[in-house]
Design a protein around this motif. Structure first.
Motif, mmCIF file in Angstrom:
data_model
loop_
_atom_site.group_PDB
_atom_site.id
_atom_site.type_symbol
_atom_site.label_atom_id
_atom_site.label_comp_id
_atom_site.label_asym_id
_atom_site.label_seq_id
_atom_site.Cartn_x
_atom_site.Cartn_y
_atom_site.Cartn_z
ATOM 1 N N LEU A 62 -10.552 8.201 34.870
ATOM 2 C CA LEU A 62 -10.593 7.381 33.459
ATOM 3 C C LEU A 62 -11.490 8.137 32.607
ATOM 4 C CD1 LEU A 62 -9.515 4.934 32.432
ATOM 5 C CD2 LEU A 62 -11.681 3.590 33.590
ATOM 6 N N PRO A 63 -12.723 8.456 33.082
ATOM 7 C CA PRO A 63 -13.610 8.916 31.960
ATOM 8 C C PRO A 63 -12.995 9.971 31.104
ATOM 9 C CG PRO A 63 -14.912 8.805 33.926
ATOM 10 C CD PRO A 63 -13.633 8.537 34.058
ATOM 11 N N GLY A 64 -12.246 10.795 31.636
ATOM 12 C CA GLY A 64 -11.536 12.021 30.868
ATOM 13 C C GLY A 64 -10.335 11.364 29.817
ATOM 14 N N VAL A 65 -9.795 10.125 30.158
ATOM 15 C CA VAL A 65 -8.956 9.496 29.047
ATOM 16 C C VAL A 65 -9.616 9.506 27.782
ATOM 17 C CG1 VAL A 65 -7.533 7.422 28.807
ATOM 18 C CG2 VAL A 65 -7.567 8.533 31.220
ATOM 19 N N PHE A 66 -10.931 9.204 27.874
ATOM 20 C CA PHE A 66 -11.765 8.934 26.692
ATOM 21 C C PHE A 66 -12.536 10.238 26.208
ATOM 22 C CE2 PHE A 66 -11.311 4.789 28.855
ATOM 23 C CZ PHE A 66 -10.333 4.256 28.088
ATOM 24 N N GLY A 67 -12.380 11.182 26.952
ATOM 25 C CA GLY A 67 -13.027 12.471 26.619
ATOM 26 C C GLY A 67 -14.620 12.342 27.060
ATOM 27 N N LEU A 68 -14.901 11.559 28.092
ATOM 28 C CA LEU A 68 -16.328 11.482 28.448
ATOM 29 C C LEU A 68 -16.574 12.469 29.472
ATOM 30 C CD1 LEU A 68 -16.236 7.577 28.618
ATOM 31 C CD2 LEU A 68 -17.092 9.044 26.729
#
Length: 222
Positions: A216-222
């Motif tokens: 999930l963090p990768g979905v938002f570029g985190l």
């Protein structure tokens, strides 16, 4: 990776974040008296009846579970005891998260407020939420909304409480039938499907797919 940064990331809880152990509960009750094919069919119809039970007017989740269990027993041809429904219902607050959940959630929570919209009772869900290992801005229940997902009324209650609209959130769920189909119909453009194997993919509904919450963090570029 999405360039969209929502005001809130909203989640289904049971199944998506919390390991939803209804099948295991049913197996503990009836596994000794049913053959493996019959037990598999029992688990299938128990899930189907739980969905059917929540499509009308709101009622306490204990009734949803008991009614669905009784209907399943009747269909499979085994006796139903009312205490069995209570036994299953009382197990709900003991369930903990999928192993991937705490770290992934905590990372997103540092940047975007997290919200739960759950087919839950208000008194039960805090025990599940505290096990998730991340702070939540808000937790909304079907009891508060007086409607279970997939009914639109549950989502509309959440929008009213947050003071936002479909365009402001990313909704994350492992279920199309309970969450993502309704999210699509309500105009929630940003959706994340957590592919936990509950249901087959359905690209029509437009979503980003992740295998678990660690993605999930990768979905938002985190």
């Amino acid at each position: 990776m999405s360039s969209f940064r929502p005001k809130y990331v909203t989640f289904d809880c049971y199944g998506t974040l919390t390991n939803f152990e209804m099948a295991e509960a049913a197996r503990d009750l009836y596994g000794a008296i049913l053959s493996e094919p019959a037990m598999t069919e029992f688990i299938r119809v128990f899930a189907a009846y739980r969905l059917d039970e929540i499509l009308g007017a709101w009622k306490p989740y204990a009734e949803v579970v008991s009614n669905a269990l009784a209907r399943s027993c009747r269909k499979i041809g085994i006796p139903y005891k009312p205490q069995d429904g209570e036994t299953v219902y009382q197990r709900v607050p003991t369930w903990g998260p999928h192993p991937d959940v705490p770290v992934g959630l905590a990372k997103v929570a540092k940047h975007i407020p997290l919200v739960i919209l759950s087919n839950a009772m208000t008194a039960q869900i805090p025990s599940n939420v505290v096990k998730l290992g991340a702070p939540f801005h808000a937790v909304f229940t079907a009891e508060q909304a007086q409607a279970y997902k997939p009914r639109m009324r549950a989502f509309e209650y959440m929008f009213d409480m947050l003071g936002c609209g479909p365009e402001d959130i990313t909704h994350c769920s492992s279920s199309f039938r309970y969450d993502l189909m309704t999210a699509h119909d309500l105009g929630i453009k940003s959706k994340v499907w957590v592919n936990r194997g509950h249901e087959p993919a359905n690209p029509y509904y437009g979503y980003t797919e992740i295998k678990d919450i660690s993605g999930l963090p990768g979905v938002f570029g985190l």
